[in-house]
Motif scaffolding. Structure first.
Motif, PDB file in Angstrom:
ATOM      1  N   PHE A  67       0.849  -1.243  -0.100  1.00 41.75           N
ATOM      2  CA  PHE A  67      -0.138  -0.040  -0.030  1.00 41.75           C
ATOM      3  C   PHE A  67       0.835   1.445   0.043  1.00 41.75           C
ATOM      4  CE2 PHE A  67      -2.593  -3.253   1.854  1.00 41.75           C
ATOM      5  CZ  PHE A  67      -3.869  -3.273   0.986  1.00 41.75           C
ATOM      6  N   SER A  68       1.818   1.211  -0.844  1.00 41.58           N
ATOM      7  CA  SER A  68       2.757   2.408  -0.886  1.00 41.58           C
ATOM      8  C   SER A  68       1.975   3.898  -1.506  1.00 41.58           C
ATOM      9  CB  SER A  68       3.981   2.123  -1.982  1.00 41.58           C
ATOM     10  OG  SER A  68       4.695   3.132  -2.347  1.00 41.58           O
ATOM     11  N   ILE A  69       2.423   4.797  -0.877  1.00 41.60           N
ATOM     12  CA  ILE A  69       2.098   5.923  -1.238  1.00 41.60           C
ATOM     13  C   ILE A  69       2.209   6.328  -2.805  1.00 41.60           C
ATOM     14  CG2 ILE A  69       4.054   7.481  -0.835  1.00 41.60           C
ATOM     15  CD1 ILE A  69       0.424   8.503  -0.095  1.00 41.60           C
ATOM     16  N   ASN A  70       3.217   5.683  -3.249  1.00 47.13           N
ATOM     17  CA  ASN A  70       3.601   5.761  -4.754  1.00 47.13           C
ATOM     18  C   ASN A  70       2.530   5.022  -5.545  1.00 47.13           C
ATOM     19  OD1 ASN A  70       5.825   7.184  -4.213  1.00 47.13           O
ATOM     20  ND2 ASN A  70       7.222   5.265  -4.272  1.00 47.13           N
ATOM     21  N   MET A  71       1.826   4.210  -5.039  1.00 48.89           N
ATOM     22  CA  MET A  71       0.860   3.488  -5.688  1.00 48.89           C
ATOM     23  C   MET A  71      -0.572   3.807  -5.312  1.00 48.89           C
ATOM     24  SD  MET A  71       2.862   1.079  -7.099  1.00 48.89           S
ATOM     25  CE  MET A  71       2.142  -0.362  -7.594  1.00 48.89           C
ATOM     26  N   LYS A  72      -0.848   4.782  -4.893  1.00 52.80           N
ATOM     27  CA  LYS A  72      -1.875   5.435  -4.298  1.00 52.80           C
ATOM     28  C   LYS A  72      -2.660   6.357  -5.575  1.00 52.80           C
ATOM     29  CE  LYS A  72      -4.574   8.117  -1.114  1.00 52.80           C
ATOM     30  NZ  LYS A  72      -4.538   9.008   0.392  1.00 52.80           N
ATOM     31  N   LEU A  73      -3.919   5.877  -6.082  1.00 50.43           N
ATOM     32  CA  LEU A  73      -4.356   6.487  -7.315  1.00 50.43           C
ATOM     33  C   LEU A  73      -5.490   7.614  -6.865  1.00 50.43           C
ATOM     34  CD1 LEU A  73      -5.758   3.316  -9.273  1.00 50.43           C
ATOM     35  CD2 LEU A  73      -3.860   4.970  -9.933  1.00 50.43           C
ATOM     36  N   GLY A  74      -5.848   7.643  -5.533  1.00 48.18           N
ATOM     37  CA  GLY A  74      -6.851   8.540  -5.033  1.00 48.18           C
ATOM     38  C   GLY A  74      -7.555   8.296  -3.836  1.00 48.18           C
ATOM     39  N   GLN A  75      -8.659   8.988  -3.538  1.00 50.09           N
ATOM     40  CA  GLN A  75      -9.419   8.782  -2.359  1.00 50.09           C
ATOM     41  C   GLN A  75     -10.864   8.604  -2.879  1.00 50.09           C
ATOM     42  OE1 GLN A  75      -8.043   8.687   0.781  1.00 50.09           O
ATOM     43  NE2 GLN A  75      -9.923   8.065   1.872  1.00 50.09           N
ATOM     44  N   GLY A  76     -11.344   7.420  -2.411  1.00 49.66           N
ATOM     45  CA  GLY A  76     -12.795   7.016  -2.866  1.00 49.66           C
ATOM     46  C   GLY A  76     -13.701   7.075  -1.733  1.00 49.66           C
ATOM     47  N   GLY A  77     -14.835   7.000  -2.112  1.00 52.48           N
ATOM     48  CA  GLY A  77     -16.012   7.195  -0.570  1.00 52.48           C
ATOM     49  C   GLY A  77     -15.766   6.281   0.328  1.00 52.48           C
ATOM     50  N   PHE A  78     -15.005   4.993  -0.028  1.00 51.81           N
ATOM     51  CA  PHE A  78     -14.649   4.050   1.272  1.00 51.81           C
ATOM     52  C   PHE A  78     -13.317   4.354   1.795  1.00 51.81           C
ATOM     53  CE2 PHE A  78     -18.163   2.171  -1.233  1.00 51.81           C
ATOM     54  CZ  PHE A  78     -19.016   1.603  -0.445  1.00 51.81           C
ATOM     55  N   GLY A  79     -12.383   4.914   1.061  1.00 48.34           N
ATOM     56  CA  GLY A  79     -10.997   5.014   1.490  1.00 48.34           C
ATOM     57  C   GLY A  79     -10.297   5.320   0.504  1.00 48.34           C
ATOM     58  N   PRO A  80      -8.933   5.166   0.471  1.00 53.04           N
ATOM     59  CA  PRO A  80      -7.905   5.362  -0.631  1.00 53.04           C
ATOM     60  C   PRO A  80      -7.992   3.971  -1.659  1.00 53.04           C
ATOM     61  CG  PRO A  80      -6.894   4.416   1.666  1.00 53.04           C
ATOM     62  CD  PRO A  80      -8.215   4.600   1.857  1.00 53.04           C
ATOM     63  N   VAL A  81      -7.547   4.289  -2.587  1.00 54.35           N
ATOM     64  CA  VAL A  81      -7.685   3.529  -3.921  1.00 54.35           C
ATOM     65  C   VAL A  81      -6.059   3.494  -4.456  1.00 54.35           C
ATOM     66  CG1 VAL A  81      -8.451   2.980  -6.071  1.00 54.35           C
ATOM     67  CG2 VAL A  81      -9.867   4.125  -4.469  1.00 54.35           C
ATOM     68  N   TYR A  82      -5.638   2.039  -4.688  1.00 56.21           N
ATOM     69  CA  TYR A  82      -4.296   1.918  -4.837  1.00 56.21           C
ATOM     70  C   TYR A  82      -4.419   1.182  -6.051  1.00 56.21           C
ATOM     71  CZ  TYR A  82      -3.196   2.857   0.063  1.00 56.21           C
ATOM     72  OH  TYR A  82      -3.010   3.565   1.180  1.00 56.21           O
ATOM     73  N   LYS A  83      -3.237   1.366  -7.189  1.00 52.15           N
ATOM     74  CA  LYS A  83      -2.949   0.462  -8.349  1.00 52.15           C
ATOM     75  C   LYS A  83      -2.179  -0.547  -7.749  1.00 52.15           C
ATOM     76  CE  LYS A  83       0.671   3.220  -9.954  1.00 52.15           C
ATOM     77  NZ  LYS A  83       1.342   4.024 -10.913  1.00 52.15           N
ATOM     78  N   GLY A  84      -2.125  -1.736  -8.416  1.00 54.78           N
ATOM     79  CA  GLY A  84      -1.098  -2.707  -8.423  1.00 54.78           C
ATOM     80  C   GLY A  84      -1.172  -3.652  -9.447  1.00 54.78           C
ATOM     81  N   THR A  85      -0.165  -4.494  -9.503  1.00 57.19           N
ATOM     82  CA  THR A  85       0.023  -5.366 -10.671  1.00 57.19           C
ATOM     83  C   THR A  85       0.244  -6.787 -10.125  1.00 57.19           C
ATOM     84  OG1 THR A  85       1.150  -3.512 -11.979  1.00 57.19           O
ATOM     85  CG2 THR A  85       1.440  -6.172 -12.771  1.00 57.19           C
ATOM     86  N   LEU A  86      -0.474  -7.733 -10.549  1.00 52.99           N
ATOM     87  CA  LEU A  86      -0.363  -9.166 -10.078  1.00 52.99           C
ATOM     88  C   LEU A  86       0.687  -9.739 -10.909  1.00 52.99           C
ATOM     89  CD1 LEU A  86      -4.421  -9.984 -10.564  1.00 52.99           C
ATOM     90  CD2 LEU A  86      -3.040  -9.350  -8.165  1.00 52.99           C
ATOM     91  N   VAL A  87       0.923 -11.097 -10.392  1.00 54.23           N
ATOM     92  CA  VAL A  87       2.224 -11.743 -10.861  1.00 54.23           C
ATOM     93  C   VAL A  87       2.076 -12.030 -12.438  1.00 54.23           C
ATOM     94  CG1 VAL A  87       3.396 -13.903 -10.718  1.00 54.23           C
ATOM     95  CG2 VAL A  87       2.573 -12.791  -8.307  1.00 54.23           C
TER      96      VAL A  87
END
Length: 148
Positions: A104-124
């Motif tokens: 949940f790195s700050i560098n991976m944060k996309l923004g803030q949704g109504g539920f909380g922060p939204v992060y981007k990620g890449t699966l294996v």
């Protein structure tokens, strides 16, 4: 797994893992639990309340962390992926999400949704995902999550 930050935790040296599990399940604020001493067969109890901060997934070694989830909402499927039929959204093991979002790195944060922060990620497998991290202060429910 490296265990979460201990700021919002509680430890007992006298409990076993089963007693720890029961105590966590009896407390609606408990988010996770594990043995506080992993030597031998393990002993003691450590519980976390609130956000689980600073978790790191290790390929080898580390410690098991039992995260509290509603079993009635989740159905285990193959390849460590979890599906919630009611949501019609894929859900994944915490270790998979932590790894793909670089803890949940700050560098991976996309923004803030109504539920909380939204992060981007890449699966294996290279698939890109967006992860919504539910905020404890959110007053929205399942219907709003599905709509968002």
């Amino acid at each position: 797994m490296k265990l979460p930050d201990s700021t919002s935790s509680w430890v007992s040296k006298s409990m076993n893992l089963n007693e720890c599990r029961e105590k966590c399940l009896d407390n609606s604020s408990c988010m996770a639990y594990t043995n506080s001493d992993i030597r031998g067969e393990g002993s003691g109890c450590a519980m976390w309340f609130g956000d689980l901060i600073d978790i790191t997934y290790f390929q080898d070694g580390g410690q098991d962390l039992y995260i509290r989830m509603s079993a009635s909402e989740l159905e285990k499927t193959e390849n460590d992926q979890i599906q919630n039929i009611d949501l019609e959204l894929p859900l994944f093991e915490l270790a998979t999400i932590v790894s793909s979002t670089n803890n949940f790195s700050i560098n991976m944060k996309l923004g803030q949704g109504g539920f909380g922060p939204v992060y981007k990620g890449t699966l294996v497998d290279g698939q890109e995902i967006a992860v919504k991290r539910l905020s404890k202060i959110s007053e929205q429910g399942l219907k709003e999550l599905k709509n968002e």
